[in-house]
Design an enzyme around this catalytic site. Sequence first.
Site, PDB file in Angstrom:
ATOM      1  N   GLN A 312       0.869  -1.160   0.000  1.00 45.78           N
ATOM      2  CA  GLN A 312       0.000   0.000   0.000  1.00 45.78           C
ATOM      3  C   GLN A 312       0.911   1.217   0.000  1.00 45.78           C
ATOM      4  O   GLN A 312       2.101   1.117   0.320  1.00 45.78           O
ATOM      5  CB  GLN A 312      -0.890   0.009   1.236  1.00 45.78           C
ATOM      6  CG  GLN A 312      -0.091  -0.092   2.523  1.00 45.78           C
ATOM      7  CD  GLN A 312      -0.957  -0.449   3.717  1.00 45.78           C
ATOM      8  OE1 GLN A 312      -2.027  -1.010   3.582  1.00 45.78           O
ATOM      9  NE2 GLN A 312      -0.480  -0.112   4.890  1.00 45.78           N
ATOM     10  N   ASP A 347      -4.511   8.412   4.439  1.00 48.40           N
ATOM     11  CA  ASP A 347      -3.053   8.315   4.399  1.00 48.40           C
ATOM     12  C   ASP A 347      -2.588   7.066   3.653  1.00 48.40           C
ATOM     13  O   ASP A 347      -1.397   6.806   3.545  1.00 48.40           O
ATOM     14  CB  ASP A 347      -2.466   8.320   5.830  1.00 48.40           C
ATOM     15  CG  ASP A 347      -3.022   7.192   6.686  1.00 48.40           C
ATOM     16  OD1 ASP A 347      -4.155   6.739   6.417  1.00 48.40           O
ATOM     17  OD2 ASP A 347      -2.320   6.762   7.633  1.00 48.40           O
ATOM     18  N   ASP A 383       1.759  -8.167   4.987  1.00 50.08           N
ATOM     19  CA  ASP A 383       0.697  -7.410   5.630  1.00 50.08           C
ATOM     20  C   ASP A 383      -0.594  -7.536   4.834  1.00 50.08           C
ATOM     21  O   ASP A 383      -0.607  -7.314   3.608  1.00 50.08           O
ATOM     22  CB  ASP A 383       1.144  -5.940   5.684  1.00 50.08           C
ATOM     23  CG  ASP A 383       0.252  -5.085   6.567  1.00 50.08           C
ATOM     24  OD1 ASP A 383       0.356  -5.206   7.801  1.00 50.08           O
ATOM     25  OD2 ASP A 383      -0.550  -4.314   6.009  1.00 50.08           O
ATOM     26  N   GLU A 412      -0.200 -12.319   7.206  1.00 50.54           N
ATOM     27  CA  GLU A 412      -0.870 -11.589   8.286  1.00 50.54           C
ATOM     28  C   GLU A 412      -2.307 -11.310   7.863  1.00 50.54           C
ATOM     29  O   GLU A 412      -2.647 -10.200   7.472  1.00 50.54           O
ATOM     30  CB  GLU A 412      -0.137 -10.283   8.616  1.00 50.54           C
ATOM     31  CG  GLU A 412      -0.669  -9.601   9.868  1.00 50.54           C
ATOM     32  CD  GLU A 412      -1.484  -8.331   9.608  1.00 50.54           C
ATOM     33  OE1 GLU A 412      -1.888  -7.704  10.594  1.00 50.54           O
ATOM     34  OE2 GLU A 412      -1.728  -7.972   8.434  1.00 50.54           O
TER      35      GLU A 412
END
Lengths: 665, 665
Positions: A312, A347, A383, A412
């Site tokens: 990301q 963000d 992630d 994860e």
Amino acid sequence: MIEDNDYGRRRVVIETVSPQVDGGRFAIKRVAGEKVAVRARIFADGHDVLGAMVKFRAAGEAVWQESPLQLLGNDWWQGEFRVPPLGRCQYTIAAWIDPFATWQRDLRKRLDAGQDVTVELQIGADLVRARLEGVSAEDRQQVTPLLDALADASDPARQTAAAVSEELGQWMFQHAERRFAVELDRPLDVIVDRPQARFSTWYEMFPRSCAAEPGRHGTLKDCEARLPYVAEMGFDVLYLPPIHPVGRSYRKGKNNAVMPAPEDVGCPWAIGAEEGGHKAVHPNLGTLEDFRRLVARAAEYGIEIALDIAFQCSPDHPYLRQHPEWFRRRPDGTIQYAENPPKKYEDIYPFNFECDDWKNLWQELKSIFIFWAEQGVRIFRVDNPHTKAFAFWEWLITEVKATYPDALFLAEAFTRPAVMYRLAKLGFTQSYTYFTWRNTKAELTEYFTELTRTPVREFFRANLWPNTPDILNEYLQFGGRAAFMARYVLAATLGANCGIYGPPFELCVAQPLAPGSEEYLNSEKYEIRHWPLEAPESLRGFIARVNRIRRENPALQADDGLAFHPVDNPQLICYSKQTEDHANVIVTAVNLDPHHTQWGWVELPLDELGIDAEHPYQAHDLLGDGRYIWNGPRNYVELDPGVCPAQVFRMRRRVRSESQFEYFL
Amino acid sequence: MIEDNDYGRRRVVIETVSPQVDGGRFAIKRVAGEKVAVRARIFADGHDVLGAMVKFRAAGEAVWQESPLQLLGNDWWQGEFRVPPLGRCQYTIAAWIDPFATWQRDLRKRLDAGQDVTVELQIGADLVRARLEGVSAEDRQQVTPLLDALADASDPARQTAAAVSEELGQWMFQHAERRFAVELDRPLDVIVDRPQARFSTWYEMFPRSCAAEPGRHGTLKDCEARLPYVAEMGFDVLYLPPIHPVGRSYRKGKNNAVMPAPEDVGCPWAIGAEEGGHKAVHPNLGTLEDFRRLVARAAEYGIEIALDIAFQCSPDHPYLRQHPEWFRRRPDGTIQYAENPPKKYEDIYPFNFECDDWKNLWQELKSIFIFWAEQGVRIFRVDNPHTKAFAFWEWLITEVKATYPDALFLAEAFTRPAVMYRLAKLGFTQSYTYFTWRNTKAELTEYFTELTRTPVREFFRANLWPNTPDILNEYLQFGGRAAFMARYVLAATLGANCGIYGPPFELCVAQPLAPGSEEYLNSEKYEIRHWPLEAPESLRGFIARVNRIRRENPALQADDGLAFHPVDNPQLICYSKQTEDHANVIVTAVNLDPHHTQWGWVELPLDELGIDAEHPYQAHDLLGDGRYIWNGPRNYVELDPGVCPAQVFRMRRRVRSESQFEYFL
């Protein structure tokens, strides 16, 4: 089918083959040196004797090795093979009608019944002769005397002795006519990893909090200085959250505040800034060279560095300018940030895996893994893989392993079971689990039975974490120091792979952001912390002891042998792990009530543990170093959480030395 | 994979699809009008809403029909479709990411949170516009006002109303972009049989024993005369052992004697003589024309004639001369007779399914089925199919059904479970079972739970026989008349398909050939018998009553709804069957002890049976015609085997008529 000239003559059926995952769609998993115990139902019409082999070969090998399957009964056959050290391998089953074995079996019955077997012996000799063609001179030499005896009607005793001989049966099995043999429609795959895939002990730590003195941004050099501390506790994987430049736009402040203060350092998962993206090191942490040195120094301590791969981008990531086509664009011209409506994560920008340019996106993402592999990293904690396309992960892991077969991937994904299992099937080496939320005896028993006693075990390798930077479970919030001890013992003895997020874990940090929240107050995700590592309440010594027990006891280095045992107290849980040969038997008892002493009677299946029920044996508590003489299956345990909420017993059998001295081994 | 331009964008996964047999290798089975309830785990990465359909079509149809699947939760989806009346059909699943449904779901959350949705509404309008292309004028007309409203920023209330409307959601679902939809790798097959495949009541009888007067060889005409007797008992299938010429060489005498007397008639399964083989009628029975008339006359009684197809030859069968290549030849020039060493069956020659000429053998064997189908036979009881090649049966049944889709095949395989199940998977419509040897409550419960509550139900249709000419079970030998009654009630209520071998069954013939043997003494397999049909102890009236209950109660005409219920007496078994709508609920209680009265408390799951636990209900024993008012789940039953060892209750609910009169329906 009927067009095939042999179709109608292939009479054998192979069914219910295990192990396999989803009918062979996915590979099963093993580590170097492990066995694959193969079972199948194999049968044919009629009453003929069958022959069956498991065939196996490493990827790229043309020739199959073979190992015979044995009939267990009721059409079940079983055999095994050892996997190669690393990479992929395949296996299949071949099975056929064995007319000679059938003939031998029937001949023995005819002889027992005293029947005339003149014609039968001719049939047997014909069966042998039919196998001589194309056989090596040596093999032919071996069988010639047997065939001569079998064919010699002048000496009936010698004739029948040769006919029913094991030697002739063996020779004929090895040279069986397999023209009508059947095999599985397609071979089954095995992914073979290095042993660390099965047994690893992780420590997660934020590098920027590693400065020796408060108030400073920690560096990779500070991490080097922290290595002895981590090594002393017995961890062999040091996992660092993202070490890349952190975005500035929409940066989050302390405790996830929307408006940051100027000095706020942001969240490491908001990856990318002017200084670079996924292949850059945050300037405050140091340089790529610093990173490579950290990897090398860690290796000296027996520690591998694991990196966090989080696909990301912060709004400042170079990709947004270089590859806007990899993101979703809104009608107002802006790029689509991450959302979980009505929540907005401005963000963070997710990649659009449905974009037209998905192939280049895949290649670029792969190059990130390759880049860090080139810096010496072989363990990747991925992630949120469940928010990226499944097909991507299957491709990516296969591609990376083609160059780095020793690469390990930890998924994860805290999400629904079908999704977590799918990711494991696609190739993730290890997976986070629901362990954090399984705190009662019933929950733990059910979940770990599912993970270790069902076909899930063939593809899903659990990695157990009592805490993570995202999860401070209620049990830890309210249970005090005993809760941390109990949860670490559970993680470390239920799971061959486990890890903690420290220093908050060993320091028993228990304060949540808010009541009912699982977020840490003043979380390191959003600010730099300085931890009092030398605090007297620290569990570092306790953790070191648990991890030493793990290293010294092979039973704890795999999850296959896990079995739960009855205790007549719902607050006490008891289970064992053992090596296949019973040489190492570990029985763990944990008091799940962090507030009160609990006691009860444990009931062990001594037979299954290889313990002689007729003699006393020693339960040696490797945690507290107590040694108890136990008798029979039912024994008493009592655990005071104020002292230690668990006992990890090594079961020792009584042996007698040559000098008749008795001791427990 | 990555070469395919859409590969990376197909993000949905379909897993764990049911029903299916062996990953789709074999067809599931249904009868005309039944439903297929489809379940699967369907999911994608991320949090998008999915769309999913079950697609289905009859064999030969190009176009699929569709029916939407519904999300049950935890990634499980469910839907259903109805099968066509007869023949094969296929089904598959299609699933895709549904961006519009995702958008609607998220929009509702944004609106609830009071967010500005200006850009979101533009996105939604774009999604609709993208689906207008290629849509019919009518469909376009339908959506235009909704799109206009959605796109009209001047009237925000109307705009959001259109945006979240069900109508627009429906339209977009029906016109979903399915470019990246996934489907199963291959469609799954369904074999659809006529209803008799699921519900049939068989009577087996030896035609040669049907003469009205003793001492004469019965004929097919005698069988005609026996039809009213069979029909009165309520049977709808009359199964005849082989009616072909019987071999003379090595003919067996009475009670399977190796040396026959001159007048001995031999065993009907030793098929073939000078007069012909598998396509001939034994001259003593009559002619082919007689047979055709029997078929026609039986039909008038609602009875179908089932023939025994036994693929084996007597030494006198014409095949042995015409096609010696279909048999195994021994070195001494003789043909190999049947054996189970050391036992020899010299009156029987098996076909060699491994012979070089197997294709012609298959064609000839198929022509036997076709021949009898041309005489009007549609039900075949296949003798010992487990001693012929599996591949043959799959081919044969498919071939015969291509011409006669209404043909039914009963597999007479009493062998190991894997083999019996394989034959069912290969296409046999019905199968003999282990019922005969399941006599205790535990045995019956375990076995019928396996047959009706596991995936076995998708391919294996049980046909329950308390006796056969080969099996006079010990329970019948020692249990007296009550044992025969109990076993018939069990067969007839546990199994929608059942049968008896009569007249020995209804006459309670119980004498074995020898102690410990399951063979009948003076078995009809080797001699002609004359039966006292009018004997007072005959169960013909009782059987007629049971069979009428079967015909009148649809719950007993399928096996899906079978459930066992607790009784606090191990000699009493209790179970229920019901229709899906609870309109017909049958609870059966059987005393398994044929010698003593047994009583106990039955516990029924009233909810599952659709019975109101708050009000009394009536248990109407359709066998004894007693009517009992029961209350709540626990009720008392008492069964005296001297009277009747079973009760078959129809559960009747209390209803109130318009005139306030209460009665039980």
